[in-house]
Design a protein around this motif. Structure first.
Motif, short mmCIF file in Angstrom:
data_model
loop_
_atom_site.label_atom_id
_atom_site.label_comp_id
_atom_site.label_asym_id
_atom_site.label_seq_id
_atom_site.Cartn_x
_atom_site.Cartn_y
_atom_site.Cartn_z
N PRO A 162 21.35 5.64 44.74
CA PRO A 162 21.71 5.49 43.32
C PRO A 162 21.66 6.79 42.51
O PRO A 162 22.31 6.88 41.47
N ALA A 163 20.93 7.80 42.95
CA ALA A 163 20.80 9.01 42.15
C ALA A 163 21.38 10.25 42.83
O ALA A 163 21.48 11.29 42.21
N ASP A 164 21.75 10.14 44.10
CA ASP A 164 22.19 11.31 44.86
C ASP A 164 23.69 11.55 44.74
O ASP A 164 24.46 10.62 44.51
N ARG A 165 24.07 12.82 44.94
CA ARG A 165 25.50 13.12 45.14
C ARG A 165 25.83 12.68 46.56
O ARG A 165 25.02 12.85 47.46
N ILE A 166 26.98 12.11 46.74
CA ILE A 166 27.36 11.56 48.04
C ILE A 166 28.61 12.28 48.53
O ILE A 166 29.62 12.33 47.84
N HIS A 167 28.51 12.83 49.74
CA HIS A 167 29.63 13.53 50.37
C HIS A 167 30.00 12.76 51.63
O HIS A 167 29.17 12.57 52.51
N ILE A 168 31.25 12.33 51.70
CA ILE A 168 31.71 11.53 52.83
C ILE A 168 32.87 12.25 53.51
O ILE A 168 33.83 12.65 52.86
N ILE A 169 32.73 12.40 54.84
CA ILE A 169 33.77 13.06 55.64
C ILE A 169 34.53 11.97 56.39
O ILE A 169 33.93 11.18 57.12
N HIS A 170 35.85 11.94 56.20
CA HIS A 170 36.68 10.94 56.89
C HIS A 170 38.08 11.45 57.08
O HIS A 170 38.45 12.50 56.57
N SER A 171 38.89 10.65 57.76
CA SER A 171 40.27 11.07 58.03
C SER A 171 41.30 9.94 57.88
O SER A 171 42.45 10.14 58.19
N TYR A 172 40.91 8.76 57.44
CA TYR A 172 41.86 7.66 57.35
C TYR A 172 42.75 7.80 56.13
O TYR A 172 42.30 8.16 55.05
N SER A 173 44.01 7.47 56.29
CA SER A 173 44.97 7.64 55.19
C SER A 173 44.68 6.72 54.01
O SER A 173 44.98 7.07 52.87
N ILE A 174 44.08 5.54 54.24
CA ILE A 174 43.81 4.64 53.11
C ILE A 174 42.81 5.24 52.15
O ILE A 174 42.73 4.82 51.01
N HIS A 175 42.07 6.25 52.59
CA HIS A 175 41.11 6.89 51.69
C HIS A 175 41.82 7.71 50.64
O HIS A 175 41.18 8.16 49.69
N LYS A 176 43.12 7.89 50.78
CA LYS A 176 43.90 8.66 49.82
C LYS A 176 44.75 7.75 48.93
O LYS A 176 45.60 8.23 48.20
N SER A 177 44.53 6.46 49.00
CA SER A 177 45.35 5.52 48.22
C SER A 177 45.08 5.67 46.72
O SER A 177 44.05 6.21 46.30
N ARG A 178 45.99 5.14 45.93
CA ARG A 178 45.86 5.20 44.48
C ARG A 178 44.57 4.50 44.03
O ARG A 178 43.83 5.02 43.18
N ASP A 179 44.27 3.34 44.59
CA ASP A 179 43.07 2.59 44.19
C ASP A 179 41.80 3.38 44.50
O ASP A 179 40.86 3.41 43.69
N VAL A 180 41.76 4.03 45.65
CA VAL A 180 40.59 4.83 46.02
C VAL A 180 40.47 6.02 45.09
O VAL A 180 39.38 6.35 44.60
N LYS A 181 41.59 6.68 44.79
CA LYS A 181 41.56 7.83 43.87
C LYS A 181 41.05 7.41 42.49
O LYS A 181 40.27 8.13 41.86
N GLU A 182 41.48 6.25 42.03
CA GLU A 182 41.00 5.74 40.72
C GLU A 182 39.50 5.46 40.77
O GLU A 182 38.77 5.78 39.83
N TRP A 183 39.02 4.86 41.86
CA TRP A 183 37.60 4.57 42.00
C TRP A 183 36.80 5.87 42.02
O TRP A 183 35.76 5.98 41.37
N LEU A 184 37.28 6.86 42.75
CA LEU A 184 36.58 8.16 42.82
C LEU A 184 36.55 8.85 41.46
O LEU A 184 35.55 9.49 41.11
N ALA A 185 37.61 8.71 40.68
CA ALA A 185 37.63 9.30 39.35
C ALA A 185 36.55 8.68 38.45
O ALA A 185 35.97 9.37 37.61
N LYS A 186 36.25 7.40 38.66
CA LYS A 186 35.21 6.71 37.89
C LYS A 186 33.82 6.95 38.45
O LYS A 186 32.82 6.62 37.81
N ASN A 187 33.74 7.49 39.65
CA ASN A 187 32.46 7.73 40.34
C ASN A 187 32.41 9.18 40.82
O ASN A 187 32.48 9.45 42.03
N PRO A 188 32.27 10.13 39.90
CA PRO A 188 32.40 11.55 40.26
C PRO A 188 31.30 12.09 41.18
O PRO A 188 31.47 13.16 41.77
#
Length: 134
Positions: free
Chosen positions: A62-88
């Motif tokens: 809950p308090a840490d910065r989170i770094h995730i390494i992946h390669s799946y294309s769905i991680h670049k979807s519009r919905d994921v990008k919007e979620w990431l923008a809300k969770n910097p």
């Protein structure tokens, strides 16, 4: 899952096939600093499931910065990008699809294939899932 195996000369080992292919998709994450492992199972790999997985990871840290390494294309979807923008505090790093050995989680998957899934038949998907979790 196919994998090479040794067998006695002249005595071929028989591996039964299920006949009907079933699939489960898993999102997983390895905490390389503390050694934790988080995974969530879904029927398919889609953005909605990946976002649910990210929310699970965020709830574990809950308090840490989170770094995730992946390669799946769905991680670049519009919905994921919007979620990431809300969770910097969550940041995704993408590996080339052809270079999976760079991802530390792949070593866990290689172990699971060798120790649990290769050359084995589980009658039900739930049995396979239980074996993987165990």
């Amino acid at each position: 899952n196919r994998k090479a195996m040794w067998m006695q000369c002249g005595n071929q080992t028989r591996i039964h096939a299920a006949g009907i292919n079933q699939k489960k998709s898993v999102f997983d994450s390895l905490d390389i600093s503390k050694g934790g492992f988080i995974h969530r199972e879904f029927d398919r790999k889609r953005s909605v499931g990946f976002i649910q997985f990210l929310e699970c990871v965020v709830s574990h840290y809950p308090a840490d910065r989170i770094h995730i390494i992946h390669s799946y294309s769905i991680h670049k979807s519009r919905d994921v990008k919007e979620w990431l923008a809300k969770n910097p505090r969550v940041r995704l790093y993408f590996l080339p699809c052809y270079n999976l050995q760079l991802n530390p989680v792949e070593k866990i998957r290689w172990f699971l294939k060798a120790a649990v899934t290769a050359n084995r038949l589980y009658g039900l998907m739930d049995e396979l899932t239980d074996a993987v979790i165990a």
